[in-house]
Design a protein around this motif. Sequence first.
Motif, short mmCIF file in Angstrom:
data_model
loop_
_atom_site.label_atom_id
_atom_site.label_comp_id
_atom_site.label_asym_id
_atom_site.label_seq_id
_atom_site.Cartn_x
_atom_site.Cartn_y
_atom_site.Cartn_z
N SER A 67 0.84 -1.08 0.09
CA SER A 67 0.05 0.04 -0.06
C SER A 67 0.91 1.24 0.17
O SER A 67 0.36 2.03 -0.82
N THR A 69 1.03 3.08 2.53
CA THR A 69 0.37 4.31 3.33
C THR A 69 0.22 3.56 4.73
O THR A 69 0.55 2.38 5.14
N ASN A 129 -4.76 10.63 1.89
CA ASN A 129 -5.47 9.99 2.82
C ASN A 129 -6.87 9.25 2.19
O ASN A 129 -7.07 9.39 1.19
N GLY A 194 2.70 1.21 -3.29
CA GLY A 194 2.17 2.42 -3.86
C GLY A 194 1.75 2.01 -5.27
O GLY A 194 1.19 3.06 -6.15
#
Length: 493
Positions: A67, A69, A129, A194
Amino acid sequence: MEDVQVRTHAQGEGGSGRGAAAEGDAAFSWAPVIIPFFFPALGGLLFGYDIGATSGATISVQSPDLSGTDWFSLSSLQLGLVASSSLYGALGGSLLAYRIADFLGRRIELVTAAALYILGALVTGFAPNFVALIIGRVLYGIGIGLAMHGAPLYIAETSPSQIRGTLISLKELFIVLGILLGYFVGSLEIDNVGGWRYMFGFSAPLAAIMAIGMWTLPSSPRWLLLRAVLGKASMEDNKKKAIQALRTLRGRSASEKVLTDDVEDTIVSIKAAYAGQEAEGNVWEVFEGASLKAFTIGGGLVLFQQITGQPSVLYYAASILQTAGFSAASDAAKVAILIGLFKLLMTGVAVFKVDDVGRRPLLIGGVGGIALSLFLLAAYYKILNGFPFVAVGALLLYVGAYQVSFGPISWLMVSEIFPLRTRGRGISLAVLTNFGSNALVTFAFSPLKEFLGPANIFFLFGVIAVLSLVFVILVVPETKGLSLEEIESKILK
């Protein structure tokens, strides 16, 4: 390129009266037809790309390793929102579509759709986000809603009537190409940290090409004349603009007399469609008389097209393949590409056979195959989970059956079945029905699968597919070989 003569039974919007007949006997050149088809069809390709890319992105965005994140731990509800939020945007876009298309024109509607595609792709690709990710997906979805309304109208109104039906059907092929491209980009980025950002962001440059292309194309001649007939613009000025637009769209081989006659005949057909009625109709006309019967047929087809599980099978194709034994995310994504190629092949079969075989036989055979494939998927998850080839085979059967039935034929029927006066509003409501049911099924699939289990959810879709088969047999007529006027007089009246 040599001029050729082609005759088809399908006509597009405005292809009635003497103008259609005159054009049907005239020669046309393929060269000037390609560009006015290609750039609007990119709107469909970008819709398909979102479907294919989301399949891999939903795996990447929730992976602790991939991810990139610190908010990767998404609930099933959040994951469903990532997959379906673009479709909620498409709902909003389809609500706006009718008024925007008639006020600004199909060309500017498609330019606006391309701009929203670009903005949505960039916001999503750089999302810091979860909330920003959803905002970007919704913006992209509004572009989808506008594009899927404007593209078939622009293509229908700017292409020669001899090949209008073929070109509208070929737009479905562009959607499939987009899905395949989304699968391919997903397979390249699935193992990169990502990677989901690149999957979503890759659509921005494609949308830029669409925006530039649509900006260089002329306005729809029929829209220009419609504005004049309704008193929204000068008749003489818009007749000149329409002739110039037709000259661009038909190529230099078209004579001034042919173009002028085409414009005059189109004016006659528009005036006939609005004779004795208010110039500005309302959406409720679709629920009256012949239009209500048409909406029952067209709206029913696009509804069953979605609630038989099509969004779930496509959006979650990679996830289904992972559970079927393709443990590595990249393996699942690569198999999804093969499924996309098969989808492309079967779409080509439908496009080139629909006028020979007919709508009903393809729908009945295809929907029957959809029901069988869903029951096979249910059986795989229930008792055959030691045989992953069953899941892959069922997916292939589903894709093939869908692409010779619900995929292209539902939208072809929608473009054929509505009377001229309510065609724009009818298509707008059909798009709304399509995306509303699409968003609902996509959003509900992940939570429902968690609650019911995959076996039960696919069994449920299978039961709905059987109901849709009954609907096709009892309600949907055969329109092969009928002109738009004959459909209205023989089937709807």
